[in-house]
Design an enzyme around this catalytic site. Structure first.
Site, PDB file in Angstrom:
ATOM      1  N   ARG A 123       0.850  -1.190   0.000  1.00  0.00           N
ATOM      2  CA  ARG A 123       0.000   0.000   0.000  1.00  0.00           C
ATOM      3  C   ARG A 123       0.886   1.241   0.000  1.00  0.00           C
ATOM      4  NH1 ARG A 123      -3.253  -0.375   5.191  1.00  0.00           N
ATOM      5  NH2 ARG A 123      -4.040   1.639   4.474  1.00  0.00           N
TER       6      ARG A 123
ATOM      7  N   SER B 298       0.560   3.996   1.926  1.00  0.00           N
ATOM      8  CA  SER B 298       0.658   4.760   3.167  1.00  0.00           C
ATOM      9  C   SER B 298       2.075   4.718   3.724  1.00  0.00           C
ATOM     10  CB  SER B 298      -0.318   4.214   4.215  1.00  0.00           C
ATOM     11  OG  SER B 298       0.147   2.977   4.729  1.00  0.00           O
TER      12      SER B 298
ATOM     13  N   LYS C  14      -3.487  -8.094  10.842  1.00  0.00           N
ATOM     14  CA  LYS C  14      -4.845  -7.876  11.361  1.00  0.00           C
ATOM     15  C   LYS C  14      -5.833  -7.495  10.259  1.00  0.00           C
ATOM     16  CE  LYS C  14      -4.138  -3.032  12.758  1.00  0.00           C
ATOM     17  NZ  LYS C  14      -5.082  -2.438  11.783  1.00  0.00           N
ATOM     18  N   ASP C  15      -5.325  -7.082   9.071  1.00  0.00           N
ATOM     19  CA  ASP C  15      -6.208  -6.720   7.960  1.00  0.00           C
ATOM     20  C   ASP C  15      -6.614  -7.922   7.113  1.00  0.00           C
ATOM     21  OD1 ASP C  15      -6.051  -4.030   8.646  1.00  0.00           O
ATOM     22  OD2 ASP C  15      -4.363  -3.632   7.301  1.00  0.00           O
TER      23      ASP C  15
ATOM     24  N   THR D 256     -10.932   7.265  17.485  1.00  0.00           N
ATOM     25  CA  THR D 256     -10.503   5.962  16.998  1.00  0.00           C
ATOM     26  C   THR D 256     -11.464   5.504  15.909  1.00  0.00           C
ATOM     27  OG1 THR D 256     -10.166   3.619  17.536  1.00  0.00           O
ATOM     28  CG2 THR D 256     -11.774   4.813  18.862  1.00  0.00           C
TER      29      THR D 256
ATOM     30  N   SER E 255     -11.921   2.289  15.433  1.00  0.00           N
ATOM     31  CA  SER E 255     -12.118   0.878  15.760  1.00  0.00           C
ATOM     32  C   SER E 255     -13.250   0.666  16.763  1.00  0.00           C
ATOM     33  CB  SER E 255     -10.819   0.316  16.359  1.00  0.00           C
ATOM     34  OG  SER E 255     -11.037  -0.884  17.046  1.00  0.00           O
TER      35      SER E 255
ATOM     36  N   ARG F  89     -13.744  -2.013  18.300  1.00  0.00           N
ATOM     37  CA  ARG F  89     -13.101  -2.762  19.389  1.00  0.00           C
ATOM     38  C   ARG F  89     -12.534  -1.813  20.443  1.00  0.00           C
ATOM     39  NH1 ARG F  89      -7.886  -3.257  20.476  1.00  0.00           N
ATOM     40  NH2 ARG F  89      -7.316  -2.309  18.484  1.00  0.00           N
ATOM     41  N   ARG F  90     -11.832  -0.791  19.992  1.00  0.00           N
ATOM     42  CA  ARG F  90     -11.269   0.181  20.930  1.00  0.00           C
ATOM     43  C   ARG F  90     -12.375   0.969  21.618  1.00  0.00           C
ATOM     44  NH1 ARG F  90      -6.776   1.805  16.502  1.00  0.00           N
ATOM     45  NH2 ARG F  90      -5.095   0.395  17.160  1.00  0.00           N
TER      46      ARG F  90
ATOM     47  N   ARG G 152     -11.172   8.501  10.631  1.00  0.00           N
ATOM     48  CA  ARG G 152     -10.422   7.765   9.616  1.00  0.00           C
ATOM     49  C   ARG G 152      -9.154   8.559   9.328  1.00  0.00           C
ATOM     50  NH1 ARG G 152     -12.326   4.401   5.517  1.00  0.00           N
ATOM     51  NH2 ARG G 152     -10.090   4.214   5.155  1.00  0.00           N
ATOM     52  N   GLY G 153      -8.266   7.970   8.532  1.00  0.00           N
ATOM     53  CA  GLY G 153      -7.082   8.700   8.097  1.00  0.00           C
ATOM     54  C   GLY G 153      -5.796   8.030   8.525  1.00  0.00           C
ATOM     55  N   ASN G 154      -4.677   8.517   7.960  1.00  0.00           N
ATOM     56  CA  ASN G 154      -3.378   7.964   8.304  1.00  0.00           C
ATOM     57  C   ASN G 154      -2.914   8.498   9.660  1.00  0.00           C
ATOM     58  OD1 ASN G 154      -2.367  10.582   7.856  1.00  0.00           O
ATOM     59  ND2 ASN G 154      -1.796  10.134   5.748  1.00  0.00           N
ATOM     60  N   VAL G 155      -1.728   8.085  10.068  1.00  0.00           N
ATOM     61  CA  VAL G 155      -1.222   8.459  11.388  1.00  0.00           C
ATOM     62  C   VAL G 155      -1.104   9.969  11.528  1.00  0.00           C
ATOM     63  CG1 VAL G 155       0.786   8.322  12.916  1.00  0.00           C
ATOM     64  CG2 VAL G 155      -0.057   6.255  11.783  1.00  0.00           C
TER      65      VAL G 155
ATOM     66  N   THR H 139      -2.792  12.305  10.003  1.00  0.00           N
ATOM     67  CA  THR H 139      -4.132  12.893  10.105  1.00  0.00           C
ATOM     68  C   THR H 139      -4.695  12.712  11.507  1.00  0.00           C
ATOM     69  OG1 THR H 139      -4.578  12.513   7.757  1.00  0.00           O
ATOM     70  CG2 THR H 139      -6.485  12.792   9.191  1.00  0.00           C
ATOM     71  N   ARG H 140      -4.559  11.510  12.039  1.00  0.00           N
ATOM     72  CA  ARG H 140      -5.153  11.218  13.345  1.00  0.00           C
ATOM     73  C   ARG H 140      -4.476  11.998  14.464  1.00  0.00           C
ATOM     74  NH1 ARG H 140      -7.596   5.166  13.241  1.00  0.00           N
ATOM     75  NH2 ARG H 140      -8.006   5.053  11.014  1.00  0.00           N
TER      76      ARG H 140
END
Length: 334
Positions: A20, A22, A90-91, A141, A143, A145-146, A167-170, A172-173
């Site tokens: 990918r 990213s 995990k994906d 988050t 997720s 789960r989180r 959503r978004g990459n690291v 962005t978050r």
């Protein structure tokens, strides 16, 4: 000089590694590429591939989660456009793909989730400070789960906390925190470590507080099953204890028929004398109900080790289902 002229040996052809685009995916793939070159002597070329999960702005839970970061890479493998691919394990969907081999699962990184918070505050410090200001801590988050485990933690303590879907990459978050739009975000420790950003972590959320996603912190290296030479070469990167542990976690996920966007957590850890302990959690995102169970058993590290681990995962999932896990997850994902 007399004799036959010397001929130069042609350089080995580069292997094409699909990844990918990213920053995290590129960092992970670069790590694997260097190891493959070290082992085989062959150069590795990174081939950037855009997946549906990279282009969609929908929440992962809405687009299915499972496979959205994987299918385009697998298509490229099956079509021969790349030689192997690196995924965040995990994906990966739990069903084995026809024609592809999981050639290696390297040694796992840190499995924990991490809080990146304003002023570097820990979770309880952040909640307490903002309660004094008369408002809940807003934590981002993507997720469920989180969300489930954060909200359950807050309910158990009577703490004020609001989870916000993002959503978004690291970049962005974390940018939401830097800009003051959120008070904190939760990310995987492994990803921050691989990006060289571990200094930004305010607190590691230990499994006692938050169990990670099945396979979190592990990588998966796939190639065409028909390419037996490459499969054998990549197998040198495999770490059997990690492969066996994630097999138990993914078996639990598969038996629950849940996707990677479901509020399901699982972590298998090795104890003494090759005993594997598997902890599983199923909850609803608002934290009103959280099922948490454990199972353990000895694992013989032979050719049947993954089968033994999967049996442990199936058994724990069956207990969770008997206790009402399907209702908590909502519609089960097939």
């Amino acid at each position: 000089m007399n004799g036959q002229p010397l001929t130069e040996q042609a350089p080995a052809a580069a292997l094409r590694l699909g990844t990918r685009r990213s920053a995290l995916a590129m960092a992970q793939s670069g790590m694997v590429a260097r190891e493959v070159t070290r082992l085989t002597g062959r150069p590795v070329e990174l081939v950037e591939i855009t997946t549906y999960g990279d282009t969609s702005r929908e929440a992962l839970a809405q687009i299915g989660g499972t496979g959205v970061f994987v299918s385009a890479l697998r298509d490229a493998l099956l079509e021969g456009r790349i030689d192997f691919a690196v995924h965040s394990l995990k994906d990966l969907p739990t069903a084995a793909p026809e024609g592809l081999a999981l050639a290696a699962v390297p040694a796992r990184e840190d499995v924990r989730d991490a809080l990146v918070a304003a002023e570097g505050l820990a979770l309880d410090e952040l909640v307490e400070k903002l309660a004094g200001a008369g408002r809940p801590a807003r934590i981002g988050t993507g997720s469920p789960r989180r969300m489930a485990q954060l909200n359950a933690w807050a309910r158990a303590r009577g703490a004020q906390l609001e989870t916000v879907a993002i959503r978004g990459n690291v970049d962005t978050r974390i940018g939401y925190v830097s800009a003051g739009e959120l008070d904190a975000v939760v990310l995987a420790t492994a990803g921050l470590n691989r990006l060289g950003r571990s200094a930004e972590i305010s607190q590691h959320l230990d499994p006692e507080l938050m169990i990670p996603a099945p396979g979190q912190g592990a990588l998966a290296i796939e190639c065409a099953a028909a390419d037996t030479d490459l499969t054998a070469a990549l197998a040198a990167l495999d770490h059997a204890p990690t492969r066996v542990a994630v097999a138990a976690e993914r078996a639990l996920l598969a038996t629950l028929e849940a996707g990677c966007s479901a509020p399901v957590a699982a972590l298998a850890t090795w104890g003494r004398e090759n005993e594997l302990q598997l902890d599983g959690v199923v909850g609803d995102p608002d934290g009103t109900a959280l099922l948490k169970m454990s199972a353990n058993g000895p694992i013989v590290l032979d050719e049947t080790a993954e089968q033994q681990a999967r049996a442990l995962g199936h058994a724990l999932a069956a207990r969770l289902l008997d206790a009402g896990a399907a209702t908590l997850m909502g519609e089960r994902v097939r």
